[in-house]
Design a protein around this motif. Structure first.
Motif, PDB file in Angstrom:
ATOM      1  N   ALA A 184      13.689 -41.341 -17.781  1.00  0.00           N
ATOM      2  CA  ALA A 184      12.980 -42.618 -17.751  1.00  0.00           C
ATOM      3  C   ALA A 184      12.763 -43.151 -19.162  1.00  0.00           C
ATOM      4  CB  ALA A 184      11.641 -42.457 -17.033  1.00  0.00           C
ATOM      5  N   ASN A 185      12.299 -42.297 -20.078  1.00  0.00           N
ATOM      6  CA  ASN A 185      12.086 -42.732 -21.452  1.00  0.00           C
ATOM      7  C   ASN A 185      13.402 -43.063 -22.151  1.00  0.00           C
ATOM      8  OD1 ASN A 185       9.259 -42.642 -21.546  1.00  0.00           O
ATOM      9  ND2 ASN A 185       9.264 -40.432 -21.855  1.00  0.00           N
ATOM     10  N   ASP A 186      14.433 -42.292 -21.845  1.00  0.00           N
ATOM     11  CA  ASP A 186      15.757 -42.577 -22.384  1.00  0.00           C
ATOM     12  C   ASP A 186      16.211 -43.978 -21.960  1.00  0.00           C
ATOM     13  OD1 ASP A 186      18.228 -40.867 -23.611  1.00  0.00           O
ATOM     14  OD2 ASP A 186      18.964 -42.295 -22.118  1.00  0.00           O
ATOM     15  N   THR A 187      15.994 -44.319 -20.690  1.00  0.00           N
ATOM     16  CA  THR A 187      16.368 -45.637 -20.178  1.00  0.00           C
ATOM     17  C   THR A 187      15.543 -46.735 -20.839  1.00  0.00           C
ATOM     18  OG1 THR A 187      16.964 -44.653 -18.050  1.00  0.00           O
ATOM     19  CG2 THR A 187      16.595 -47.032 -18.093  1.00  0.00           C
ATOM     20  N   ALA A 188      14.246 -46.479 -21.021  1.00  0.00           N
ATOM     21  CA  ALA A 188      13.384 -47.483 -21.663  1.00  0.00           C
ATOM     22  C   ALA A 188      13.841 -47.753 -23.088  1.00  0.00           C
ATOM     23  CB  ALA A 188      11.936 -47.010 -21.651  1.00  0.00           C
ATOM     24  N   LEU A 189      14.246 -46.708 -23.793  1.00  0.00           N
ATOM     25  CA  LEU A 189      14.746 -46.886 -25.163  1.00  0.00           C
ATOM     26  C   LEU A 189      16.059 -47.673 -25.169  1.00  0.00           C
ATOM     27  CD1 LEU A 189      13.940 -43.319 -26.500  1.00  0.00           C
ATOM     28  CD2 LEU A 189      12.864 -45.450 -27.277  1.00  0.00           C
ATOM     29  N   LEU A 190      16.923 -47.388 -24.193  1.00  0.00           N
ATOM     30  CA  LEU A 190      18.168 -48.150 -24.062  1.00  0.00           C
ATOM     31  C   LEU A 190      17.869 -49.635 -23.844  1.00  0.00           C
ATOM     32  CD1 LEU A 190      21.254 -48.512 -23.523  1.00  0.00           C
ATOM     33  CD2 LEU A 190      20.771 -47.899 -21.139  1.00  0.00           C
ATOM     34  N   LEU A 191      16.954 -49.932 -22.931  1.00  0.00           N
ATOM     35  CA  LEU A 191      16.622 -51.318 -22.630  1.00  0.00           C
ATOM     36  C   LEU A 191      16.025 -52.023 -23.848  1.00  0.00           C
ATOM     37  CD1 LEU A 191      15.044 -50.794 -19.099  1.00  0.00           C
ATOM     38  CD2 LEU A 191      17.137 -52.078 -19.578  1.00  0.00           C
ATOM     39  N   ALA A 192      15.074 -51.363 -24.510  1.00  0.00           N
ATOM     40  CA  ALA A 192      14.392 -52.004 -25.634  1.00  0.00           C
ATOM     41  C   ALA A 192      15.346 -52.268 -26.800  1.00  0.00           C
ATOM     42  CB  ALA A 192      13.221 -51.140 -26.091  1.00  0.00           C
ATOM     43  N   THR A 193      16.187 -51.287 -27.109  1.00  0.00           N
ATOM     44  CA  THR A 193      17.112 -51.468 -28.233  1.00  0.00           C
ATOM     45  C   THR A 193      18.189 -52.505 -27.913  1.00  0.00           C
ATOM     46  OG1 THR A 193      18.357 -49.511 -27.492  1.00  0.00           O
ATOM     47  CG2 THR A 193      16.714 -49.179 -29.217  1.00  0.00           C
ATOM     48  N   ALA A 194      18.645 -52.529 -26.657  1.00  0.00           N
ATOM     49  CA  ALA A 194      19.627 -53.538 -26.264  1.00  0.00           C
ATOM     50  C   ALA A 194      19.009 -54.934 -26.281  1.00  0.00           C
ATOM     51  CB  ALA A 194      20.177 -53.221 -24.875  1.00  0.00           C
ATOM     52  N   TYR A 195      17.804 -55.056 -25.774  1.00  0.00           N
ATOM     53  CA  TYR A 195      17.122 -56.352 -25.716  1.00  0.00           C
ATOM     54  C   TYR A 195      16.871 -56.906 -27.112  1.00  0.00           C
ATOM     55  CZ  TYR A 195      13.516 -59.810 -24.579  1.00  0.00           C
ATOM     56  OH  TYR A 195      12.787 -60.963 -24.447  1.00  0.00           O
ATOM     57  N   ARG A 196      16.484 -56.018 -28.034  1.00  0.00           N
ATOM     58  CA  ARG A 196      16.124 -56.460 -29.379  1.00  0.00           C
ATOM     59  C   ARG A 196      17.309 -56.416 -30.351  1.00  0.00           C
ATOM     60  NH1 ARG A 196      12.662 -58.997 -31.720  1.00  0.00           N
ATOM     61  NH2 ARG A 196      11.976 -57.444 -33.258  1.00  0.00           N
ATOM     62  N   GLY A 197      18.414 -55.772 -29.960  1.00  0.00           N
ATOM     63  CA  GLY A 197      19.551 -55.662 -30.850  1.00  0.00           C
ATOM     64  C   GLY A 197      19.247 -54.842 -32.092  1.00  0.00           C
ATOM     65  N   SER A 198      18.451 -53.784 -31.915  1.00  0.00           N
ATOM     66  CA  SER A 198      18.037 -52.953 -33.043  1.00  0.00           C
ATOM     67  C   SER A 198      17.848 -51.525 -32.567  1.00  0.00           C
ATOM     68  CB  SER A 198      16.716 -53.473 -33.633  1.00  0.00           C
ATOM     69  OG  SER A 198      16.173 -52.541 -34.557  1.00  0.00           O
ATOM     70  N   ASN A 199      18.211 -50.560 -33.435  1.00  0.00           N
ATOM     71  CA  ASN A 199      17.967 -49.162 -33.083  1.00  0.00           C
ATOM     72  C   ASN A 199      16.740 -48.603 -33.806  1.00  0.00           C
ATOM     73  OD1 ASN A 199      18.909 -48.840 -35.717  1.00  0.00           O
ATOM     74  ND2 ASN A 199      20.019 -46.941 -35.241  1.00  0.00           N
ATOM     75  N   GLN A 200      15.933 -49.491 -34.401  1.00  0.00           N
ATOM     76  CA  GLN A 200      14.706 -49.059 -35.073  1.00  0.00           C
ATOM     77  C   GLN A 200      13.564 -48.978 -34.067  1.00  0.00           C
ATOM     78  OE1 GLN A 200      14.594 -50.511 -39.503  1.00  0.00           O
ATOM     79  NE2 GLN A 200      14.979 -52.283 -38.198  1.00  0.00           N
ATOM     80  N   VAL A 201      12.934 -47.818 -34.016  1.00  0.00           N
ATOM     81  CA  VAL A 201      11.888 -47.558 -33.029  1.00  0.00           C
ATOM     82  C   VAL A 201      10.669 -46.968 -33.721  1.00  0.00           C
ATOM     83  CG1 VAL A 201      11.282 -46.210 -30.977  1.00  0.00           C
ATOM     84  CG2 VAL A 201      13.555 -47.210 -31.177  1.00  0.00           C
ATOM     85  N   LEU A 202       9.500 -47.375 -33.295  1.00  0.00           N
ATOM     86  CA  LEU A 202       8.248 -46.771 -33.745  1.00  0.00           C
ATOM     87  C   LEU A 202       7.773 -45.783 -32.686  1.00  0.00           C
ATOM     88  CD1 LEU A 202       6.351 -49.952 -34.992  1.00  0.00           C
ATOM     89  CD2 LEU A 202       7.838 -48.439 -36.313  1.00  0.00           C
ATOM     90  N   ALA A 203       7.230 -44.669 -33.143  1.00  0.00           N
ATOM     91  CA  ALA A 203       6.666 -43.670 -32.240  1.00  0.00           C
ATOM     92  C   ALA A 203       5.409 -43.110 -32.878  1.00  0.00           C
ATOM     93  CB  ALA A 203       7.684 -42.566 -31.961  1.00  0.00           C
ATOM     94  N   MET A 204       4.626 -42.387 -32.094  1.00  0.00           N
ATOM     95  CA  MET A 204       3.373 -41.843 -32.588  1.00  0.00           C
ATOM     96  C   MET A 204       3.556 -40.437 -33.145  1.00  0.00           C
ATOM     97  SD  MET A 204       1.466 -44.412 -31.899  1.00  0.00           S
ATOM     98  CE  MET A 204      -0.131 -43.730 -32.356  1.00  0.00           C
ATOM     99  N   ARG A 205       2.879 -40.162 -34.233  1.00  0.00           N
ATOM    100  CA  ARG A 205       2.839 -38.791 -34.721  1.00  0.00           C
ATOM    101  C   ARG A 205       2.237 -37.889 -33.641  1.00  0.00           C
ATOM    102  NH1 ARG A 205       1.278 -39.267 -41.175  1.00  0.00           N
ATOM    103  NH2 ARG A 205       2.670 -41.027 -41.593  1.00  0.00           N
ATOM    104  N   ASN A 206       2.815 -36.720 -33.477  1.00  0.00           N
ATOM    105  CA  ASN A 206       2.382 -35.728 -32.492  1.00  0.00           C
ATOM    106  C   ASN A 206       2.800 -36.089 -31.065  1.00  0.00           C
ATOM    107  OD1 ASN A 206       0.966 -33.180 -32.059  1.00  0.00           O
ATOM    108  ND2 ASN A 206      -0.579 -34.354 -30.967  1.00  0.00           N
TER     109      ASN A 206
END
Length: 450
Positions: free
Chosen positions: A126-148
């Motif tokens: 599910a998270n893999d798919t969400a990352l695919l959708l977000a990066t495709a929608y935005r045309g960017s492979n830059q992602v923010l995530a939380m420490r820990n």
């Protein structure tokens, strides 16, 4: 109950030691097992499970927060059997009534306007798919995530995991930058009050965004970090983050794999603790909805979900059997107000554990919400994290008849308490008593060894 008789039948097929030997001979070395003498769980009922030697345990971990309602819930078992008797599998190439019905229910519950739902078989997927959708929608492979943070074991989700104990490689298809805010009680902002903590994290986010080139695709975050040890920032943190993200056009992915379905008691989704700025752009779910069946998925507004310009299917996501199980499980959850039960019984359990911890220096903090409770352990008389204490408590609780989970960054010791949401007051009291004795045993042994 049929525990001992069933266990006797299992024992004739070999001892736990023999099964452990076979396990080690054919499965990866990195596949973790709990306990010095690992146990084989053979069956369960309600909030209890039995091992192959006939021992009964109160299950305070639910197969990693997955047995959401109860073990062997008749409504779910019946739904699985009835659907399996009709057709087991079809794939998403054909119309699937249970999948459509569950998608309708989840879309309505998500709070996301004009929502679309895509089903997977796990939270990782599910998270893999969400990352695919977000990066495709935005045309960017830059992602923010939380420490820990932790989001799964696939290549892309490991790439956004901020906990080195669960990140076996630094290679990634994503460029990930890590934000402060997932851990309230430790780190550079721990001494600030909630308002100051939130302001400092927002300032850190703004500064971080100046380090990127081009648009950031999304922030992926757990409202309460699961593997990280049931830690979280103050309520309202992600609403403040979202204002900054919106200025840059970045999306917000709320990873609800562990916090969804009312587990936190106060809310149906973890994101709802963060104010009235609206739902996330994407929401991921899994674990509890299937009550043990392999169900995960993504909810996103149509504009984001439909951004892909290539064909896609899911062979096993949306299986008629797993969808039928999830429909029955969700109906039971809502009809029996298990969210309300998580709030009431979870509140009582937290109170009991805090009362026990008040007299023990091995416990640094009891934290959590609803039936998602973390107990952070330290070396007695210090503020130093103690994985040894966590190991001692885990073993002592099992000997007392309670199964717990573990979490936290490497070198720390956090117990994770997350029973099925149907936990009764009596069972909560029983579990708290066993855990209290286990904590006292650990403190005594650690003080003796020092």
């Amino acid at each position: 109950m049929s525990g001992p008789a069933t266990a006797q039948a299992v024992r004739t097929n070999g001892s736990p030691e023999a099964l452990l030997g076979r396990h080690r001979a054919v499965l990866p070395d990195w596949l973790a097992l709990y306990y010095e003498r690992p146990i084989e769980l053979t069956h369960g009922e309600g909030r209890f499970v039995w091992d192959a030697e006939g021992n009964r345990y109160l299950d305070f971990f639910g197969g990693i927060l997955t047995t959401m309602t109860a073990h062997a819930l008749p409504e779910v078992a019946r739904a699985v059997a009835e659907q399996a008797g009709r057709i087991l599998h079809s794939s998403t190439l054909y119309l699937n009534r249970p999948m459509v019905e569950l998608a309708e229910r989840i879309a309505a519950l998500s709070g996301i306007p004009d929502a679309r739902v895509f089903f997977t078989t796990s939270g990782t997927e599910a998270n893999d798919t969400a990352l695919l959708l977000a990066t495709a929608y935005r045309g960017s492979n830059q992602v923010l995530a939380m420490r820990n943070g932790y989001h799964g074991r696939s290549f892309s989700t490991v790439g956004v995991t901020g906990n080195s104990g669960w990140a076996p490689t630094s290679l990634s298809p994503l460029r990930t930058l890590y934000v402060h805010g997932g851990v309230r009680g430790r780190g550079p902002f721990a001494e600030l009050d909630d308002a100051g903590f939130t302001a400092a994290c927002v300032a850190d986010l703004r500064d971080l965004l100046t380090q990127t080139r081009g648009g950031v695709a999304a922030l992926i975050a757990e409202p309460i970090q699961g593997v990280g040890g049931f830690t979280s920032g103050p309520d309202g943190l992600f609403a403040a983050f979202r204002e900054v993200l919106a200025e840059h056009g970045a999306l917000w992915i709320s990873d609800e794999v562990q916090t969804g379905w009312g587990r936190t008691g106060d809310h149906f989704w973890g994101w709802q603790a963060h104010g009235a700025n609206g739902p996330p752009d994407l929401l991921t779910f899994a674990k509890g909805i299937g009550n043990g069946m392999s169900v995960g998925g993504v909810v996103a507004r149509a504009e984001v979900m439909n951004c892909l310009d290539a064909h896609s299917i899911s062979t096993f996501g949306g299986s008629p059997v797993t969808m039928s199980a999830a429909l029955a499980n969700l109906a039971y959850l809502q009809e029996h107000d298990l969210q309300g039960n998580a709030r009431r019984v979870g509140g009582l359990l937290i109170e009991r554990l805090r009362a026990t911890a008040a007299g023990l220096s091995v416990v640094r903090e009891v934290r959590g919400r609803g039936l998602m409770i973390g107990v952070e352990l330290v070396a007695p008389g210090t503020d130093e994290p103690s994985p040894e204490a966590a190991a001692l408590v885990l073993e002592a609780a099992r000997e007392g008849g309670v199964l717990l989970g573990r979490g936290g960054p490497p070198g720390t010791g956090v117990l994770r308490v997350a029973p099925p949401l149907s936990l009764t007051v009596t069972e909560a009291e029983q579990g708290a008593e066993v855990l209290g004795r286990a904590l006292a045993t650990a403190e005594s042994r650690l003080r003796g060894s020092s």
